[in-house]
Enzyme design. Structure first.
Site, mmCIF file in Angstrom:
data_model
loop_
_atom_site.group_PDB
_atom_site.id
_atom_site.type_symbol
_atom_site.label_atom_id
_atom_site.label_comp_id
_atom_site.label_asym_id
_atom_site.label_seq_id
_atom_site.Cartn_x
_atom_site.Cartn_y
_atom_site.Cartn_z
ATOM 1 N N HIS A 132 31.273 48.034 30.764
ATOM 2 C CA HIS A 132 32.602 47.554 30.380
ATOM 3 C C HIS A 132 32.629 46.018 30.422
ATOM 4 C CE1 HIS A 132 32.658 47.605 34.788
ATOM 5 N NE2 HIS A 132 33.502 46.573 34.682
ATOM 6 N N THR A 184 34.552 43.017 32.005
ATOM 7 C CA THR A 184 35.513 42.638 33.043
ATOM 8 C C THR A 184 36.387 41.526 32.471
ATOM 9 O OG1 THR A 184 34.008 43.253 34.837
ATOM 10 C CG2 THR A 184 35.805 41.730 35.374
ATOM 11 N N HIS A 193 31.063 39.180 29.463
ATOM 12 C CA HIS A 193 29.830 39.939 29.266
ATOM 13 C C HIS A 193 30.049 41.395 29.660
ATOM 14 C CE1 HIS A 193 29.694 38.813 33.550
ATOM 15 N NE2 HIS A 193 29.073 39.987 33.718
ATOM 16 N N THR A 208 27.899 44.392 31.560
ATOM 17 C CA THR A 208 26.699 44.720 32.334
ATOM 18 C C THR A 208 26.089 46.014 31.791
ATOM 19 O OG1 THR A 208 27.576 43.651 34.311
ATOM 20 C CG2 THR A 208 25.794 45.243 34.633
#
Length: 829
Positions: free
Chosen positions: A714, A716, A793, A795
């Site tokens: 996802h 953040t 970004h 992960t």
């Protein structure tokens, strides 16, 4: 720069000129902003909008409409100050030299023999104050007059040690024609007229000079302080000398001396009584300078002289007798300039006659001052052993030949003071070594806050005024406008030599405060309906204009705006930089954001603040600290344009980039300025960081173009530190921006190792939204964001992977949640 709006068929090719066509897809402010950042000196504005022209003029950028070729030619070829309210163009143009002509605004000069000593075939022309008599030379839709004169050359000559005028004139003309014109000196003459006409009646004017000798005649209520009193008691300090009798000028400047003496007496009267005096003059002929005096105010002038005085209201063609003092009324000044001609008399006989006449003059002065009230006298005296009131004021303005005479100003109170015996030699020392250079004879003003309105133009930076006291003054003074010399050095000098003294230097951050506008000359005069065709240059002699308790402080889109803030940056960017995107790349890299894809669109740093910092020597019309303060208090009133409220991290990142820039340039002054602005930001914003967060914004997507091993990949969308009372407000804010978030054009192009063990995919298109979200939380006092740079970004894995690059792929949002860290608690948005 100057902007000339015109029809398309009038567009022509000129050096340093660019054409701008109005963009109908942008509003007035955006068009004005784009025009203001064009690097060419002349901008031809096609398909123009009146509203854009108004915006530019209020920003200090001269913008006019040319309806024909003649108007276009005069506006292109000249520089000027423009009254955009009254539609008056004040040219600063010396093209009259090709008429073999010098110009003056001093009528008395045209009555002298000066033309015998100027260039062969040339003449001297009187053009009136601010060139008012040149209005008839121009027939345009705007009022036009040429303010340029050669009085500065003539005055410099009068106060120089040169006697031969022609070589002096030639050197001055050569300098004028080969170096940058002293544009602000010319423009300042107009500005002072506008400023003084608007100041309140309790105004204190610090440091006026002879350039204002006629301007300030209209305002007897202004109290002037010039720090130039030389009292009779000061003569005791001088070493005694003998008569020299040196030549001072080739042409007759006796009228200059008389004019300055009378003006000095008028201004002394103004300071004491704040009213217009009746003027009496004894030995008045010819006094052609009275013509200019009467153009300003209709003074009641009565004169005595066997010769004519053409511009006197009542002239007595006779000598004045001591008994005539009974005819002189109150509320007046008396100028005594009586001395008979030598007519070949033996010098001893002549000397005795002169001393006897001085005694008679002083007796007339005494009788005049002893009668009635509100009277001041200026009396001619000769160097001799004599007693005079110790507190009376001595004058010695230049005249054609330095003789043994000077003048004394005496009030009724001074006449009652103790007398001081002065030997002849002390007078000669004063006469031989002193040229009074300012008609505003007055004491020193001690720099301290006052309830009165203070005007101090170019007068407080000198070393006579303690720097710390001046800074304290800027923080406490309630009303007024002052200037201080800006620190344009690169090694953070606190003072710099200027002429025969030192000037202290100041940064905008040292003098800024709530309600005070700190700007440039062109920024300040725009608030007086004036704009300029020539912007301020980083010459090293730049001044900060500091306007206390300014009513326009909140008008951030009207005055001292961001117009032209990128102009210097553009000049460098398109002529010297490694790439036109250098600035964007540099700002991101210096803050640890290494994803430079779309860096010009998704920059982590405020370009406005960065440009305002690194090019502050060029951009100081824009009051950066005022801009920061109003943003911090959420009091920004926007009138148009593409407005984007910068979040405090963007401002701090700009400071970080500017600091790196300053260190690369070894610019110690910029380092200090950047650090002071950084401190200001931290002081104005109540910043709290979620460095120990308990909630985060969870954004997941329909599909990802990369392989992943984590169970829940996802984005953040931000980290928060929430208490129980913040949760509902946070949910409300997130729901209010949900549609905007879903509509974002989010893209991913590559993967990289964020740390040694965290493998992530980049996300483009979210950063600007993140800062908008930051401000929504900040206004509600919800702790959002960390102290480190936010890098959007996803992960993908918690083990080392090889980076992958793909074509830009759009990410489609599947869901948005507010989740508690290390908990199953979540709120669907």
């Amino acid at each position: 720069m100057k902007v000339i709006a015109l029809r398309r068929d009038l567009v022509s090719s000129y050096a340093d000129t660019q054409v701008y066509e109005h963009d109908v897809d942008k509003d007035y402010y955006e068009n004005a902003y784009l025009i203001s950042n064009i690097t060419a000196h002349n901008v031809l504005y096609v398909d123009y909008s009146i509203q854009v022209i108004e915006i530019l003029n209020k920003s200090g950028i001269a913008s006019l409409i040319a309806i024909n070729k003649d108007k276009l030619e005069i506006l292109i070829k000249s520089n000027y100050t423009y009254d955009y309210y009254k539609n008056i163009v004040y040219l600063h143009d010396y093209s009259y030299y090709n008429l073999n002509e010098l110009r003056t605004d001093q009528y008395w000069l045209t009555t002298t023999n000066i033309e015998e000593y100027i260039l062969p075939g040339w003449k001297l022309t009187y053009v009136g104050q601010l060139g008012i008599k040149t209005r008839g030379h121009y027939t345009y839709s705007f009022i036009c007059q040429n303010t340029a004169t050669d009085d500065d050359i003539i005055y410099d000559y009068i106060y120089s040690n040169e006697v031969d005028f022609l070589p002096f004139l030639l050197q001055a003309l050569n300098k004028r024609l080969t170096t940058a014109v002293n544009f602000h000196r010319l423009s300042n003459r107009i500005f002072r007229e506008y400023l003084y006409s608007k100041v309140p009646k309790d105004t204190i004017n610090i440091g006026p000079r002879n350039e204002s000798m006629f301007t300030l005649l209209r305002y007897p209520y202004i109290t002037n302080y010039a720090a130039n009193e030389f009292k009779v008691s000061d003569l005791i300090r001088l070493t005694q000398e003998k008569w020299i009798g040196a030549e001072n000028s080739q042409f007759d400047i006796g009228q200059f001396k008389n004019m300055c003496n009378v003006l000095s007496t008028i201004y002394y009267y103004y300071n004491k009584y704040h009213a217009y005096p009746r003027i009496y003059m004894l030995g008045s002929a010819p006094s052609y300078w009275l013509y200019d005096l009467l153009q300003v105010y209709n003074f009641d002038i009565e004169t005595w002289d066997p010769l004519d005085t053409p511009f006197s209201k009542r002239h007595h063609k006779a000598m004045f007798a001591i008994s005539d003092t009974e005819k002189l009324s109150d509320n007046s000044i008396l100028y005594i300039d009586i001395r008979s001609d030598r007519n070949g008399a033996d010098w001893r006989e002549w000397r005795q006659r002169v001393e006897d006449e001085t005694k008679i003059n002083l007796e007339i002065m005494r009788k005049y001052l002893q009668r009635g009230k509100t009277r001041i006298c200026c009396c001619k005296i000769t160097a001799m052993d004599i007693e005079l009131p110790a507190t009376s004021i001595l004058l010695h303005f230049p005249t054609t030949k330095i003789q043994s005479e000077c003048y004394v100003i005496c009030t009724q109170e001074m006449l009652q003071d103790k007398k001081r015996f002065v030997p002849k030699g002390a007078f000669y020392s004063f006469i031989n070594n002193t040229k009074t250079d300012n008609v505003f004879v007055s004491p020193v003003y001690k720099v301290k806050p006052t309830n009165k309105f203070v005007v101090a133009l170019y007068s407080l930076s000198n070393e006579n005024n303690d720097r710390d006291k001046v800074i304290d003054f800027t923080q406490k003074q309630k009303r007024g406008i002052i200037t201080l010399r800006m620190n344009n050095t690169f090694n953070y000098e606190y003072r710099l030599q200027f002429k025969s003294t030192y000037d202290y230097l100041y940064l905008p951050s040292e003098v800024s405060r709530e309600g005070t506008i700190v700007t440039s000359y062109d920024g300040y005069i725009a608030m007086h309906n004036l704009s300029l065709s020539l912007e301020s240059k980083a010459t090293g002699n730049n001044h900060l204009f500091i306007s206390f308790s300014d009513a326009n402080y909140g008008q951030i889109d009207s005055y001292c705006t961001h117009m032209g803030i990128s102009r210097r940056s553009h000049s460098v960017r398109f002529s010297e930089a490694a790439t036109t995107l250098s600035g964007y790349m540099f700002r991101d890299i210096t803050n640890g954001k290494f994803n430079l894809i779309n860096t010009n669109v998704e920059n982590a740093v405020s370009g406005h603040v960065y440009n305002a910092l690194v090019y502050f020597r060029y951009n100081y019309r824009f009051d950066l600290l005022r801009w920061i303060n109003l943003h911090a208090k959420d009091e920004v009133m926007i009138q148009g344009g593409r407005y984007y409220e910068h979040a405090p991290p963007e401002l701090l990142y700009a400071c970080q980039s500017a600091l790196v820039f300053a260190k690369l340039q070894n610019d110690l002054t910029l380092i200090e300025y950047v650090n002071s602005v950084n401190r200001y930001i931290l002081n104005k914003y109540n910043l709290k960081y979620a460095d120990d967060p308990n909630y985060y914004i969870h954004i997941d997507f329909v599909d990802l173009p990369f392989k992943y091993t984590v169970p829940d990949p996802h984005l953040t969308g931000g980290l928060l530190f929430l208490n129980d009372f913040d949760i509902q407000n946070t949910i409300t804010i997130l729901r209010s921006v949900k549609e905007d978030l879903i509509a974002l054009n989010l893209l991913t192009q590559y993967t990289y190792m964020l740390t040694d063990s965290i493998y992530v995919a980049n996300v483009d298109g979210y950063l600007q939204f993140y800062y908008k979200l930051y401000m929504k939380f900040y206004r509600k006092q919800i702790v959002f964001g960390q102290s480190r740079m936010f890098l959007p970004h996803i992960t993908l894995s918690k083990e080392k992977k090889k980076p992958v690059r793909i074509d830009a792929t759009k990410l489609v949002i599947k869901s948005i949640k507010l989740r508690k860290i290390k908990s199953d608690v979540e709120y669907c948005i």
